[in-house]
Design a protein around this motif. Structure first.
Motif, PDB file in Angstrom:
ATOM      1  N   PRO A  68       7.553  18.338  67.693  1.00 58.89           N
ATOM      2  CA  PRO A  68       7.701  19.010  68.954  1.00 58.89           C
ATOM      3  C   PRO A  68       6.556  18.447  69.890  1.00 58.89           C
ATOM      4  O   PRO A  68       5.611  18.107  69.653  1.00 58.89           O
ATOM      5  CB  PRO A  68       7.636  20.757  68.693  1.00 58.89           C
ATOM      6  N   ARG A  69       6.881  18.535  71.177  1.00 62.36           N
ATOM      7  CA  ARG A  69       6.010  18.232  72.193  1.00 62.36           C
ATOM      8  C   ARG A  69       5.897  18.974  73.462  1.00 62.36           C
ATOM      9  O   ARG A  69       6.756  19.838  73.697  1.00 62.36           O
ATOM     10  CB  ARG A  69       6.764  16.808  72.844  1.00 62.36           C
ATOM     11  N   CYS A  70       4.656  18.955  73.923  1.00 62.81           N
ATOM     12  CA  CYS A  70       4.496  19.999  74.995  1.00 62.81           C
ATOM     13  C   CYS A  70       4.608  19.268  76.458  1.00 62.81           C
ATOM     14  O   CYS A  70       4.536  17.983  76.467  1.00 62.81           O
ATOM     15  CB  CYS A  70       2.913  20.271  75.138  1.00 62.81           C
ATOM     16  N   ASP A  71       5.149  20.051  77.372  1.00 64.13           N
ATOM     17  CA  ASP A  71       5.592  19.631  78.691  1.00 64.13           C
ATOM     18  C   ASP A  71       6.520  18.406  78.882  1.00 64.13           C
ATOM     19  O   ASP A  71       6.650  17.426  79.540  1.00 64.13           O
ATOM     20  CB  ASP A  71       4.037  18.756  79.395  1.00 64.13           C
ATOM     21  N   ALA A  72       7.452  18.635  77.814  1.00 66.65           N
ATOM     22  CA  ALA A  72       8.700  17.621  77.892  1.00 66.65           C
ATOM     23  C   ALA A  72       9.700  18.124  78.784  1.00 66.65           C
ATOM     24  O   ALA A  72       9.932  19.455  78.809  1.00 66.65           O
ATOM     25  CB  ALA A  72       9.165  17.424  76.563  1.00 66.65           C
ATOM     26  N   VAL A  73      10.118  17.336  79.392  1.00 68.93           N
ATOM     27  CA  VAL A  73      11.566  17.796  80.260  1.00 68.93           C
ATOM     28  C   VAL A  73      12.402  16.665  80.033  1.00 68.93           C
ATOM     29  O   VAL A  73      12.151  15.505  79.727  1.00 68.93           O
ATOM     30  CB  VAL A  73      11.125  17.919  81.594  1.00 68.93           C
ATOM     31  N   THR A  74      13.539  17.121  80.525  1.00 71.20           N
ATOM     32  CA  THR A  74      14.926  16.301  80.162  1.00 71.20           C
ATOM     33  C   THR A  74      14.921  15.603  81.697  1.00 71.20           C
ATOM     34  O   THR A  74      14.446  15.964  82.588  1.00 71.20           O
ATOM     35  CB  THR A  74      16.411  16.934  80.068  1.00 71.20           C
TER      36      THR A  74
END
Length: 165
Positions: A66-72
């Motif tokens: 998982p990643r922090c601050d990820a957006v599509t």
């Protein structure tokens, strides 16, 4: 030990059963597990620089998600403790390619062994040769349209360049 591949063997088996992938079904558990590890590593090595956000567990985290601050690309926030299904499915697809041809997604290139011209009897073939090592690496990597399509929503947008004079 943290997970070394995305998803689970059982979920990958179901994924490929839905797609009637006979090659996956007949492989041993060990071969399928090894392919899942190599497929996940290939997804991370090819796409992590293009993913938004940063690893939730920091640099020592084994996988990119998982990643922090990820957006599509549509601006939807990806939960910091989640691995999107698209990443898992891309890893499964990469695993199938790796199962069929181990090492195909991470080719080893030795410039000194690159053949430019080859003659066998009366037939002669000349191959395209890359100008730089970066070009050589890029030309050796397969174009993975299935993975590109699955992962597109999670990648940084490519903005057109604008030159103002």
């Amino acid at each position: 030990m943290p997970a070394s591949f995305y998803g689970t063997l059982a979920a990958a088996d179901a994924y490929f059963a839905d797609r009637a992938n006979a090659g996956w079904a007949v492989a041993s558990d060990g071969d399928r597990l090894a392919a899942l590890v190599r497929g996940s590593q290939a997804v991370d090595s090819l796409y992590e620089p293009k993913f938004t956000g940063r690893r939730a567990g920091g640099y020592d985290q084994v996988l990119s998600w998982p990643r922090c601050d990820a957006v599509t690309v549509n601006g939807e926030v990806v939960a910091g403790d989640a691995t999107p299904s698209a990443v898992t499915y891309a890893a499964y697809e990469a695993a199938a390619l790796e199962l069929a041809e181990p090492g195909s997604l991470t080719p080893v290139i030795v410039a000194a062994r690159t053949v430019k011209r080859e003659k066998v009897g009366p037939l002669e073939t000349e191959y395209a040769v890359a100008d730089t090592s970066d070009d050589m690496i890029a030309s050796a990597r397969p174009v993975l349209t299935m993975l590109d399509g699955l992962l597109y929503p999670l990648l940084r947008p490519v903005l057109p360049g604008i030159l103002v004079v």
